[in-house]
Design a protein around this motif. Sequence first.
Motif, PDB file in Angstrom:
ATOM      1  N   PRO A 253       0.797  -1.226   0.000  1.00  0.00           N
ATOM      2  CA  PRO A 253       0.000   0.000   0.000  1.00  0.00           C
ATOM      3  C   PRO A 253       0.832   1.280   0.000  1.00  0.00           C
ATOM      4  O   PRO A 253       1.048   1.921   1.025  1.00  0.00           O
ATOM      5  CB  PRO A 253      -0.844  -0.125   1.269  1.00  0.00           C
ATOM      6  CG  PRO A 253      -0.039  -0.991   2.174  1.00  0.00           C
ATOM      7  CD  PRO A 253       0.717  -1.941   1.291  1.00  0.00           C
ATOM      8  N   VAL A 254       1.321   1.647  -1.183  1.00  0.00           N
ATOM      9  CA  VAL A 254       2.079   2.886  -1.335  1.00  0.00           C
ATOM     10  C   VAL A 254       1.471   3.688  -2.485  1.00  0.00           C
ATOM     11  O   VAL A 254       0.752   3.153  -3.327  1.00  0.00           O
ATOM     12  CB  VAL A 254       3.574   2.617  -1.628  1.00  0.00           C
ATOM     13  CG1 VAL A 254       4.250   1.925  -0.455  1.00  0.00           C
ATOM     14  CG2 VAL A 254       3.757   1.799  -2.909  1.00  0.00           C
ATOM     15  N   SER A 255       1.767   4.961  -2.520  1.00  0.00           N
ATOM     16  CA  SER A 255       1.298   5.814  -3.613  1.00  0.00           C
ATOM     17  C   SER A 255       1.916   5.359  -4.934  1.00  0.00           C
ATOM     18  O   SER A 255       3.079   4.955  -4.989  1.00  0.00           O
ATOM     19  CB  SER A 255       1.701   7.264  -3.338  1.00  0.00           C
ATOM     20  OG  SER A 255       1.625   8.037  -4.514  1.00  0.00           O
ATOM     21  N   GLU A 256       1.138   5.466  -6.006  1.00  0.00           N
ATOM     22  CA  GLU A 256       1.679   5.098  -7.321  1.00  0.00           C
ATOM     23  C   GLU A 256       2.818   6.021  -7.737  1.00  0.00           C
ATOM     24  O   GLU A 256       3.710   5.624  -8.486  1.00  0.00           O
ATOM     25  CB  GLU A 256       0.572   5.103  -8.379  1.00  0.00           C
ATOM     26  CG  GLU A 256       1.028   4.472  -9.682  1.00  0.00           C
ATOM     27  CD  GLU A 256      -0.042   4.399 -10.752  1.00  0.00           C
ATOM     28  OE1 GLU A 256       0.322   4.367 -11.939  1.00  0.00           O
ATOM     29  OE2 GLU A 256      -1.241   4.388 -10.411  1.00  0.00           O
ATOM     30  N   VAL A 257       2.813   7.255  -7.245  1.00  0.00           N
ATOM     31  CA  VAL A 257       3.925   8.174  -7.537  1.00  0.00           C
ATOM     32  C   VAL A 257       5.242   7.584  -7.033  1.00  0.00           C
ATOM     33  O   VAL A 257       6.273   7.665  -7.707  1.00  0.00           O
ATOM     34  CB  VAL A 257       3.659   9.561  -6.910  1.00  0.00           C
ATOM     35  CG1 VAL A 257       4.890  10.460  -7.033  1.00  0.00           C
ATOM     36  CG2 VAL A 257       2.454  10.220  -7.573  1.00  0.00           C
ATOM     37  N   MET A 258       5.219   6.964  -5.859  1.00  0.00           N
ATOM     38  CA  MET A 258       6.419   6.323  -5.306  1.00  0.00           C
ATOM     39  C   MET A 258       6.894   5.183  -6.210  1.00  0.00           C
ATOM     40  O   MET A 258       8.097   4.989  -6.412  1.00  0.00           O
ATOM     41  CB  MET A 258       6.128   5.802  -3.897  1.00  0.00           C
ATOM     42  CG  MET A 258       5.806   6.886  -2.890  1.00  0.00           C
ATOM     43  SD  MET A 258       5.031   6.248  -1.358  1.00  0.00           S
ATOM     44  CE  MET A 258       6.372   5.258  -0.688  1.00  0.00           C
ATOM     45  N   VAL A 259       5.955   4.435  -6.761  1.00  0.00           N
ATOM     46  CA  VAL A 259       6.264   3.312  -7.654  1.00  0.00           C
ATOM     47  C   VAL A 259       6.997   3.809  -8.902  1.00  0.00           C
ATOM     48  O   VAL A 259       8.036   3.267  -9.296  1.00  0.00           O
ATOM     49  CB  VAL A 259       4.973   2.563  -8.041  1.00  0.00           C
ATOM     50  CG1 VAL A 259       5.249   1.501  -9.112  1.00  0.00           C
ATOM     51  CG2 VAL A 259       4.331   1.931  -6.815  1.00  0.00           C
ATOM     52  N   HIS A 260       6.457   4.850  -9.519  1.00  0.00           N
ATOM     53  CA  HIS A 260       7.069   5.404 -10.736  1.00  0.00           C
ATOM     54  C   HIS A 260       8.459   5.966 -10.441  1.00  0.00           C
ATOM     55  O   HIS A 260       9.377   5.826 -11.258  1.00  0.00           O
ATOM     56  CB  HIS A 260       6.177   6.504 -11.320  1.00  0.00           C
ATOM     57  CG  HIS A 260       4.948   5.997 -12.008  1.00  0.00           C
ATOM     58  ND1 HIS A 260       4.724   6.128 -13.361  1.00  0.00           N
ATOM     59  CD2 HIS A 260       3.862   5.349 -11.514  1.00  0.00           C
ATOM     60  CE1 HIS A 260       3.550   5.590 -13.675  1.00  0.00           C
ATOM     61  NE2 HIS A 260       3.010   5.120 -12.560  1.00  0.00           N
ATOM     62  N   TYR A 261       8.618   6.607  -9.294  1.00  0.00           N
ATOM     63  CA  TYR A 261       9.921   7.175  -8.925  1.00  0.00           C
ATOM     64  C   TYR A 261      10.988   6.081  -8.879  1.00  0.00           C
ATOM     65  O   TYR A 261      12.087   6.245  -9.428  1.00  0.00           O
ATOM     66  CB  TYR A 261       9.816   7.873  -7.569  1.00  0.00           C
ATOM     67  CG  TYR A 261      11.094   8.556  -7.101  1.00  0.00           C
ATOM     68  CD1 TYR A 261      11.323   9.906  -7.375  1.00  0.00           C
ATOM     69  CD2 TYR A 261      12.071   7.869  -6.384  1.00  0.00           C
ATOM     70  CE1 TYR A 261      12.484  10.544  -6.942  1.00  0.00           C
ATOM     71  CE2 TYR A 261      13.234   8.489  -5.952  1.00  0.00           C
ATOM     72  CZ  TYR A 261      13.434   9.831  -6.235  1.00  0.00           C
ATOM     73  OH  TYR A 261      14.602  10.440  -5.812  1.00  0.00           O
ATOM     74  N   LEU A 262      10.679   4.957  -8.226  1.00  0.00           N
ATOM     75  CA  LEU A 262      11.656   3.873  -8.092  1.00  0.00           C
ATOM     76  C   LEU A 262      12.001   3.256  -9.443  1.00  0.00           C
ATOM     77  O   LEU A 262      13.164   2.957  -9.731  1.00  0.00           O
ATOM     78  CB  LEU A 262      11.118   2.800  -7.141  1.00  0.00           C
ATOM     79  CG  LEU A 262      10.929   3.244  -5.685  1.00  0.00           C
ATOM     80  CD1 LEU A 262      10.247   2.151  -4.875  1.00  0.00           C
ATOM     81  CD2 LEU A 262      12.256   3.629  -5.039  1.00  0.00           C
ATOM     82  N   LEU A 263      11.004   3.060 -10.288  1.00  0.00           N
ATOM     83  CA  LEU A 263      11.250   2.497 -11.620  1.00  0.00           C
ATOM     84  C   LEU A 263      12.076   3.454 -12.480  1.00  0.00           C
ATOM     85  O   LEU A 263      13.041   3.041 -13.134  1.00  0.00           O
ATOM     86  CB  LEU A 263       9.915   2.188 -12.309  1.00  0.00           C
ATOM     87  CG  LEU A 263       9.181   0.941 -11.802  1.00  0.00           C
ATOM     88  CD1 LEU A 263       7.713   0.975 -12.227  1.00  0.00           C
ATOM     89  CD2 LEU A 263       9.856  -0.332 -12.319  1.00  0.00           C
ATOM     90  N   LEU A 264      11.709   4.731 -12.465  1.00  0.00           N
ATOM     91  CA  LEU A 264      12.448   5.701 -13.285  1.00  0.00           C
ATOM     92  C   LEU A 264      13.867   5.902 -12.775  1.00  0.00           C
ATOM     93  O   LEU A 264      14.798   6.091 -13.567  1.00  0.00           O
ATOM     94  CB  LEU A 264      11.702   7.044 -13.308  1.00  0.00           C
ATOM     95  CG  LEU A 264      10.498   7.112 -14.243  1.00  0.00           C
ATOM     96  CD1 LEU A 264       9.758   8.441 -14.059  1.00  0.00           C
ATOM     97  CD2 LEU A 264      10.919   6.943 -15.696  1.00  0.00           C
ATOM     98  N   PHE A 265      14.044   5.875 -11.461  1.00  0.00           N
ATOM     99  CA  PHE A 265      15.397   5.990 -10.911  1.00  0.00           C
ATOM    100  C   PHE A 265      16.283   4.872 -11.453  1.00  0.00           C
ATOM    101  O   PHE A 265      17.391   5.118 -11.940  1.00  0.00           O
ATOM    102  CB  PHE A 265      15.370   5.944  -9.387  1.00  0.00           C
ATOM    103  CG  PHE A 265      16.748   5.846  -8.770  1.00  0.00           C
ATOM    104  CD1 PHE A 265      17.558   6.974  -8.674  1.00  0.00           C
ATOM    105  CD2 PHE A 265      17.255   4.627  -8.332  1.00  0.00           C
ATOM    106  CE1 PHE A 265      18.837   6.896  -8.136  1.00  0.00           C
ATOM    107  CE2 PHE A 265      18.534   4.535  -7.797  1.00  0.00           C
ATOM    108  CZ  PHE A 265      19.322   5.674  -7.697  1.00  0.00           C
TER     109      PHE A 265
END
Length: 320
Positions: A253-265
């Motif tokens: 249960p985390v924000s999708e913004v956090m998900v995109h940040y980790l993938l893009l990093f």
Amino acid sequence: MAKSSTDTVYTYLQSQQTCQDFLYKCYQHLDGVDAATKSYENCNAFMYNMMHGRQFYANGKKLNTLLKPILFFYGMVHLLKANLLTIRPDYPESTTILAHGVSTRKRKKKDYTFMGDEVKVQHNGLFPYFSEHLFKQLRVPFEKIKMDLLFGLIPEMDSLFTMQGERRMVPVGDIGGATLRFPDSLLDHYHLTVNTFIERIRPFLPTIKNIEQTNSAAVIKLDSPLTANSGPFYVHSQDKTLYFPAAREQFIPVSEVMVHYLLLFNLSMLCRYEPEWWGDLLSSKSEADYPFIVHFLEVTAEKIPHLLGEELLNHVNFLH
């Protein structure tokens, strides 16, 4: 083509006067802050972070896939910083916050795949900082996480998983709706009874008005519509359907913004420091990683500016 409401808020906040007025109203709601002084001091930083972030995305969309992750990642960083300045007038409070807040493996194995790679969350830096202050995530619920799991938390990626015989997410309702439907097959994957499952998800829901059990699903009626776009409920950007993780190992249960940040990093690190692997992936297209990465880049290019624009729009609506 009509502008979206998030496009409109970005357009409105393109002048020093509108930015300063917006920040002044934001800071008036914060205790112990001199709203007039701080809005004046932060006006340009807020405006240029927002403008530069959007420009990074606009340019990234025009470039070859080779460079997209770098521009999208730093575009996202700029938009995150603009959002943070609306609620943290002293940002950055220290230099430790300026680090990315996440790290990758330094050496790639011979049989490396992106889907099997992982990132590690650091105690300090932008990732834990914005997770806490923008999305109330006081503690990130993992220390390390694989890219495969992260892809599975993005509704628009589910069609690719389905094509290879997997199901990572299940549609359970519509954003703004007050009814959620969880099929029995989902509860079976979680190895939970209906009551235990509902207790698990209750903290992420408005008040539950009624629970019904049909032959094939548990149906939850809510007291008010579910409007937040945050885990464990994720919104598909096209049809506005609410998706829920299909299996318990995907319940993160985390924000999708956090998900995109980790993938893009991680993708931006590959661009910069693993040119042989990155170049081979893009030229030979030999790995299953390729379609997932390309599709993700198409999705994130549109979705993150929209999600972070919604955060700004929420401030505007609250202030009025």
